[in-house]
Design a protein around this motif. Structure first.
Motif, PDB file in Angstrom:
ATOM      1  N   THR A 117       2.282  -8.065   5.118  1.00  0.00           N
ATOM      2  CA  THR A 117       2.512  -6.666   5.500  1.00  0.00           C
ATOM      3  C   THR A 117       2.857  -5.828   4.266  1.00  0.00           C
ATOM      4  O   THR A 117       2.358  -4.713   4.110  1.00  0.00           O
ATOM      5  CB  THR A 117       3.645  -6.560   6.538  1.00  0.00           C
ATOM      6  OG1 THR A 117       3.291  -7.335   7.682  1.00  0.00           O
ATOM      7  CG2 THR A 117       3.889  -5.123   6.943  1.00  0.00           C
ATOM      8  N   ARG A 118       3.682  -6.378   3.372  1.00  0.00           N
ATOM      9  CA  ARG A 118       4.046  -5.652   2.151  1.00  0.00           C
ATOM     10  C   ARG A 118       2.827  -5.454   1.247  1.00  0.00           C
ATOM     11  O   ARG A 118       2.628  -4.377   0.675  1.00  0.00           O
ATOM     12  CB  ARG A 118       5.146  -6.400   1.403  1.00  0.00           C
ATOM     13  CG  ARG A 118       6.478  -6.353   2.093  1.00  0.00           C
ATOM     14  CD  ARG A 118       7.563  -7.096   1.327  1.00  0.00           C
ATOM     15  NE  ARG A 118       8.802  -7.079   2.061  1.00  0.00           N
ATOM     16  CZ  ARG A 118       9.287  -8.114   2.729  1.00  0.00           C
ATOM     17  NH1 ARG A 118       8.642  -9.266   2.741  1.00  0.00           N
ATOM     18  NH2 ARG A 118      10.424  -8.005   3.390  1.00  0.00           N
ATOM     19  N   ILE A 119       2.014  -6.489   1.124  1.00  0.00           N
ATOM     20  CA  ILE A 119       0.812  -6.391   0.285  1.00  0.00           C
ATOM     21  C   ILE A 119      -0.154  -5.367   0.872  1.00  0.00           C
ATOM     22  O   ILE A 119      -0.694  -4.521   0.150  1.00  0.00           O
ATOM     23  CB  ILE A 119       0.148  -7.781   0.146  1.00  0.00           C
ATOM     24  CG1 ILE A 119       1.052  -8.693  -0.681  1.00  0.00           C
ATOM     25  CG2 ILE A 119      -1.239  -7.663  -0.477  1.00  0.00           C
ATOM     26  CD1 ILE A 119       0.646 -10.157  -0.662  1.00  0.00           C
ATOM     27  N   GLU A 120      -0.363  -5.425   2.175  1.00  0.00           N
ATOM     28  CA  GLU A 120      -1.255  -4.460   2.830  1.00  0.00           C
ATOM     29  C   GLU A 120      -0.711  -3.034   2.708  1.00  0.00           C
ATOM     30  O   GLU A 120      -1.482  -2.085   2.550  1.00  0.00           O
ATOM     31  CB  GLU A 120      -1.461  -4.826   4.307  1.00  0.00           C
ATOM     32  CG  GLU A 120      -2.333  -6.040   4.512  1.00  0.00           C
ATOM     33  CD  GLU A 120      -3.723  -5.878   3.897  1.00  0.00           C
ATOM     34  OE1 GLU A 120      -4.335  -4.802   4.033  1.00  0.00           O
ATOM     35  OE2 GLU A 120      -4.192  -6.840   3.269  1.00  0.00           O
ATOM     36  N   ALA A 121       0.606  -2.876   2.771  1.00  0.00           N
ATOM     37  CA  ALA A 121       1.209  -1.548   2.629  1.00  0.00           C
ATOM     38  C   ALA A 121       0.932  -0.982   1.241  1.00  0.00           C
ATOM     39  O   ALA A 121       0.631   0.208   1.087  1.00  0.00           O
ATOM     40  CB  ALA A 121       2.710  -1.610   2.894  1.00  0.00           C
ATOM     41  N   GLU A 122       1.032  -1.829   0.214  1.00  0.00           N
ATOM     42  CA  GLU A 122       0.750  -1.354  -1.152  1.00  0.00           C
ATOM     43  C   GLU A 122      -0.723  -1.015  -1.332  1.00  0.00           C
ATOM     44  O   GLU A 122      -1.058  -0.032  -1.995  1.00  0.00           O
ATOM     45  CB  GLU A 122       1.221  -2.395  -2.168  1.00  0.00           C
ATOM     46  CG  GLU A 122       2.740  -2.460  -2.200  1.00  0.00           C
ATOM     47  CD  GLU A 122       3.279  -3.311  -3.332  1.00  0.00           C
ATOM     48  OE1 GLU A 122       2.770  -3.189  -4.466  1.00  0.00           O
ATOM     49  OE2 GLU A 122       4.218  -4.090  -3.089  1.00  0.00           O
ATOM     50  N   ARG A 123      -1.599  -1.799  -0.721  1.00  0.00           N
ATOM     51  CA  ARG A 123      -3.039  -1.483  -0.782  1.00  0.00           C
ATOM     52  C   ARG A 123      -3.324  -0.161  -0.075  1.00  0.00           C
ATOM     53  O   ARG A 123      -4.101   0.657  -0.572  1.00  0.00           O
ATOM     54  CB  ARG A 123      -3.863  -2.610  -0.152  1.00  0.00           C
ATOM     55  CG  ARG A 123      -3.940  -3.832  -1.017  1.00  0.00           C
ATOM     56  CD  ARG A 123      -4.870  -4.860  -0.407  1.00  0.00           C
ATOM     57  NE  ARG A 123      -4.812  -6.083  -1.190  1.00  0.00           N
ATOM     58  CZ  ARG A 123      -4.898  -7.292  -0.695  1.00  0.00           C
ATOM     59  NH1 ARG A 123      -5.058  -7.467   0.606  1.00  0.00           N
ATOM     60  NH2 ARG A 123      -4.844  -8.345  -1.481  1.00  0.00           N
ATOM     61  N   LEU A 124      -2.726   0.017   1.093  1.00  0.00           N
ATOM     62  CA  LEU A 124      -2.922   1.256   1.843  1.00  0.00           C
ATOM     63  C   LEU A 124      -2.390   2.449   1.058  1.00  0.00           C
ATOM     64  O   LEU A 124      -3.025   3.503   1.004  1.00  0.00           O
ATOM     65  CB  LEU A 124      -2.233   1.175   3.205  1.00  0.00           C
ATOM     66  CG  LEU A 124      -2.350   2.429   4.065  1.00  0.00           C
ATOM     67  CD1 LEU A 124      -3.808   2.679   4.464  1.00  0.00           C
ATOM     68  CD2 LEU A 124      -1.476   2.305   5.301  1.00  0.00           C
ATOM     69  N   TYR A 125      -1.240   2.280   0.431  1.00  0.00           N
ATOM     70  CA  TYR A 125      -0.667   3.344  -0.396  1.00  0.00           C
ATOM     71  C   TYR A 125      -1.656   3.756  -1.487  1.00  0.00           C
ATOM     72  O   TYR A 125      -1.900   4.944  -1.706  1.00  0.00           O
ATOM     73  CB  TYR A 125       0.663   2.877  -1.006  1.00  0.00           C
ATOM     74  CG  TYR A 125       1.127   3.743  -2.148  1.00  0.00           C
ATOM     75  CD1 TYR A 125       1.739   4.963  -1.915  1.00  0.00           C
ATOM     76  CD2 TYR A 125       0.926   3.351  -3.469  1.00  0.00           C
ATOM     77  CE1 TYR A 125       2.150   5.762  -2.963  1.00  0.00           C
ATOM     78  CE2 TYR A 125       1.336   4.142  -4.521  1.00  0.00           C
ATOM     79  CZ  TYR A 125       1.938   5.351  -4.263  1.00  0.00           C
ATOM     80  OH  TYR A 125       2.339   6.143  -5.307  1.00  0.00           O
ATOM     81  N   GLN A 126      -2.231   2.770  -2.171  1.00  0.00           N
ATOM     82  CA  GLN A 126      -3.184   3.064  -3.242  1.00  0.00           C
ATOM     83  C   GLN A 126      -4.407   3.808  -2.689  1.00  0.00           C
ATOM     84  O   GLN A 126      -4.883   4.773  -3.289  1.00  0.00           O
ATOM     85  CB  GLN A 126      -3.637   1.773  -3.948  1.00  0.00           C
ATOM     86  CG  GLN A 126      -2.543   1.090  -4.738  1.00  0.00           C
ATOM     87  CD  GLN A 126      -2.044   1.934  -5.897  1.00  0.00           C
ATOM     88  OE1 GLN A 126      -2.737   2.799  -6.413  1.00  0.00           O
ATOM     89  NE2 GLN A 126      -0.810   1.693  -6.302  1.00  0.00           N
ATOM     90  N   GLU A 127      -4.901   3.361  -1.548  1.00  0.00           N
ATOM     91  CA  GLU A 127      -6.069   4.003  -0.931  1.00  0.00           C
ATOM     92  C   GLU A 127      -5.753   5.449  -0.536  1.00  0.00           C
ATOM     93  O   GLU A 127      -6.523   6.369  -0.825  1.00  0.00           O
ATOM     94  CB  GLU A 127      -6.491   3.188   0.296  1.00  0.00           C
ATOM     95  CG  GLU A 127      -7.695   3.758   1.016  1.00  0.00           C
ATOM     96  CD  GLU A 127      -8.058   2.971   2.268  1.00  0.00           C
ATOM     97  OE1 GLU A 127      -8.857   3.499   3.050  1.00  0.00           O
ATOM     98  OE2 GLU A 127      -7.530   1.847   2.468  1.00  0.00           O
ATOM     99  N   VAL A 128      -4.614   5.640   0.100  1.00  0.00           N
ATOM    100  CA  VAL A 128      -4.231   6.970   0.587  1.00  0.00           C
ATOM    101  C   VAL A 128      -3.973   7.922  -0.581  1.00  0.00           C
ATOM    102  O   VAL A 128      -4.404   9.078  -0.550  1.00  0.00           O
ATOM    103  CB  VAL A 128      -3.000   6.845   1.513  1.00  0.00           C
ATOM    104  CG1 VAL A 128      -2.349   8.181   1.763  1.00  0.00           C
ATOM    105  CG2 VAL A 128      -3.388   6.192   2.823  1.00  0.00           C
ATOM    106  N   ARG A 129      -3.290   7.457  -1.613  1.00  0.00           N
ATOM    107  CA  ARG A 129      -3.011   8.354  -2.748  1.00  0.00           C
ATOM    108  C   ARG A 129      -4.297   8.748  -3.456  1.00  0.00           C
ATOM    109  O   ARG A 129      -4.441   9.877  -3.921  1.00  0.00           O
ATOM    110  CB  ARG A 129      -1.983   7.760  -3.704  1.00  0.00           C
ATOM    111  CG  ARG A 129      -2.444   6.597  -4.537  1.00  0.00           C
ATOM    112  CD  ARG A 129      -1.347   6.084  -5.453  1.00  0.00           C
ATOM    113  NE  ARG A 129      -1.323   6.754  -6.719  1.00  0.00           N
ATOM    114  CZ  ARG A 129      -2.092   6.433  -7.755  1.00  0.00           C
ATOM    115  NH1 ARG A 129      -2.942   5.431  -7.672  1.00  0.00           N
ATOM    116  NH2 ARG A 129      -2.004   7.106  -8.875  1.00  0.00           N
TER     117      ARG A 129
END
Length: 146
Positions: A117-129
């Motif tokens: 979940t933490r890894i996916e959250a960081e990936r999502l953050y990168q995508e969204v930013r």
């Protein structure tokens, strides 16, 4: 020995013609006798706790932050201004839900899948930013970790 005494104070010295000897007085009861010893305190060191929620990543130009709350057991994305519908759809597809009280997009962290979940959250953050930077016409850059 030049201790000043008042006239009513008894002398603690005994004097003989050849020598002068000081008589030791018993130590006064210490005010903090019930304090733990140094050895006891070593095991009780209080470590400073991390802030909760604590920031993982920040992009000031895009206006997005990634947080994790251990107390609430959730990952959270916070935006400075309302994101576009494309960003909102991406968040929803990733399982994030809008929390109107805290004004964050949150995803629960479960113990069996916490790391993923933490890894996916960081990936999502990168995508969204990246999406927001493209929408604003800002060149790609490095985010600032907390």
């Amino acid at each position: 020995m030049s201790r000043k005494r008042t006239p009513d104070e008894k002398s603690t010295e005994t004097t003989t013609p050849e020598t002068s000897t000081a008589v030791a007085e018993p130590p006064a009861a210490e005010a903090g006798e019930d304090k733990p010893t140094f050895a006891e305190r070593v095991g009780q060191k209080k470590r400073p706790t991390a802030s909760d929620p604590f920031g993982i990543a920040l992009d000031n130009l895009a206006g997005v932050r990634l947080f994790e709350s251990k107390q609430d057991r959730q990952m959270a994305l916070k935006f400075e201004e309302k994101p576009s519908q494309a960003v909102i759809d991406t968040l929803k597809e990733a399982g994030y839900r809008w929390n109107p009280v805290d004004r964050i997009w949150a995803h629960p962290v479960r113990s069996e899948s916490a790391m993923s979940t933490r890894i996916e959250a960081e990936r999502l953050y990168q995508e969204v930013r990246q999406m927001i930077r493209q929408e604003k016409g800002i060149e790609s850059g490095q985010e600032v970790p907390f």
